[in-house]
Design an enzyme around this catalytic site. Structure first.
Site, short mmCIF file in Angstrom:
data_model
loop_
_atom_site.label_atom_id
_atom_site.label_comp_id
_atom_site.label_asym_id
_atom_site.label_seq_id
_atom_site.Cartn_x
_atom_site.Cartn_y
_atom_site.Cartn_z
N ASN A 1 -6.65 -6.34 4.28
CA ASN A 1 -5.43 -6.92 4.04
C ASN A 1 -5.39 -7.97 3.01
O ASN A 1 -6.61 -8.48 2.60
CB ASN A 1 -4.60 -7.18 5.25
CG ASN A 1 -3.08 -7.33 5.07
OD1 ASN A 1 -2.48 -6.55 4.28
ND2 ASN A 1 -2.63 -8.24 5.70
N ALA B 1 0.70 -1.17 -0.13
CA ALA B 1 -0.03 -0.13 -0.12
C ALA B 1 0.91 1.31 -0.26
O ALA B 1 0.68 2.19 -0.93
CB ALA B 1 -1.21 -0.10 1.18
N ASP C 1 -4.02 -2.37 3.85
CA ASP C 1 -4.07 -1.68 2.72
C ASP C 1 -5.17 -0.43 2.99
O ASP C 1 -5.14 0.30 2.35
CB ASP C 1 -4.71 -2.53 1.43
CG ASP C 1 -3.42 -3.50 1.08
OD1 ASP C 1 -3.20 -4.54 1.69
OD2 ASP C 1 -2.68 -3.13 0.09
#
Ligand SMILES: CSC[C@@H](O)[C@@H](O)C(=O)COP(=O)(O)O
Length: 365
Positions: free
Chosen positions: A255, A56, A245
């Site tokens: 995630n 990310a 993320d």
């Protein structure tokens, strides 16, 4: 972090020409350390979509440089908006991508086109520096948790940490999120050992986390994604630390696919489950992660085929499913806040609750 003694970040501007952008091709690790030179926003978009760069915070930072590259060709208002939209659409789940593009736009829109290129490089550089500093701070705060575990167990007892996907330095600009505390604990002599989930389908754990930890000398063992619950049942996991993320203001956590199952197993076995993140990963606009976080659907070929190195040392791709079988590939899942013990941020640790987040970030109301 260092590779063979040389310090690197995961993205940098070419020292000689002063404008092209370098990344590691993460689709080639751990077997080849290829450095790519990106010169156009289209190349940046391709690198993000194909996951030559991933993680990310890193995709946000690389997209910011993508906008700087775009402005070199055309710094008009129209080009700025079009290229920002194009780059923001490359991957949907990680909020850092949208955050970085919005920050760049806010900075660049008021400027005359002639000043935008230099300003874009400067702002992208600041995004990178801040990410590295935030992750270092996450490392220091997470280290406290590991020190506490070490103190409870006796100094030389092994601390077994389980992690999923890759939330290390190559998923960020530097240090990583979930792995930053582990690097620091290892460096100060704590006896840490990491269970590395292979993280099917793209194997970010087996390929990237194992490579990172190995390069830094951190003891680790790669396990099949399905082994974590069994290890927890047998007392072989002391703590789970993962990255994310996107975290909602209610502290739901998106995630890599499979994270939710680890959280369920951790709760059933009384193992603490921590999520490490810079504040750039918090999406204050959304509350309910399950309903509001878009989950990326990737190609089924990531399920039906697998990449690796063959016995002749060649990188190759093989099919593992019967011809004609369909494959579905949701790339992320959402772990509800109730399954998360706490969050490790650059401002400190907090419970995974709306109040916990607001106590660290009161400016968000
Ligand atoms: C510090 S990175 C945190 C997350 O981005 C990471 O855990 C993850 O899920 C990455 O997914 P990826 O699809 O490899 O980009």
């Amino acid at each position: 972090m260092k590779i063979n003694g040389t310090p690197y970040r995961s993205v940098w501007v070419d020292e000689k020409d002063g404008w092209s952008v370098h990344i590691f091709d993460q689709t080639r690790l751990p077997f080849a350390l290829d450095i790519l030179q990106l010169t156009t926003p289209e190349q940046v978009a391709h690198a993000i979509k194909t996951m030559q760069v991933r993680g990310a915070p890193l995709i946000g930072a690389v997209a910011a440089y993508g906008l700087a590259l775009a402005l070199r060709a055309d710094s008009s208002d129209t080009a700025l908006e079009q290229q920002a939209t194009m780059l923001a659409a490359t991957r949907p789940t990680a909020i850092n991508l949208r955050w970085a593009i919005e920050r760049m736009l806010k900075h660049l829109r008021p400027l005359p086109p002639t000043e935008r290129v230099a300003a874009a490089y400067a702002e992208a550089g600041r995004i990178c520096d801040e990410d590295a500093a935030q992750n270092e701070a996450i490392g220091r705060h997470g280290l406290e948790l590991l020190r506490t575990l070490a103190a409870q167990r006796g100094k030389n007892d092994k601390i077994n940490i389980l992690t999923h996907c890759n939330a290390g330095w190559i998923a960020t600009v530097d240090w990583g999120t979930a792995l930053a505390p582990i690097y620091m604990a290892h460096d100060e002599g704590l006896n840490v050992h990491v269970w590395v989930d292979e993280t099917r389908p793209r194997n970010q754990g087996a390929a990237l986390t194992a490579w990172e930890l190995g390069s830094h000398g951190v003891p680790h063992t790669v396990i099949a994604d399905n082994a974590g619950g069994h290890l927890m049942q047998h007392g072989l996991v002391d703590i789970v630390i993962v990255g994310t993320d996107r975290v909602t203001r209610n502290a739901d956590v998106a995630n890599k696919i499979g994270t939710y199952l680890k959280a369920l197993a951790a709760q059933d076995n009384n193992v603490s489950f921590w999520v490490a993140l810079p504040s750039t990963t918090i999406d204050w606009r959304v509350a309910d992660g399950l309903r509001e976080i878009p989950i990326e659907e990737r190609s089924g070929t990531e399920i039906t085929h697998i990449n690796g190195r063959d016995d002749n040392g060649q990188l190759s791709r093989v099919q593992i499913t019967p011809d004609g079988s369909q494959a579905a590939n949701p790339a992320f899942d959402v772990t509800p806040a109730r399954l998360v013990t706490g969050l490790i941020t650059e401002k400190g640790c907090c419970p995974a609750t709306p109040e916990g987040l607001r106590s660290l970030f009161p400016e968000q109301g």
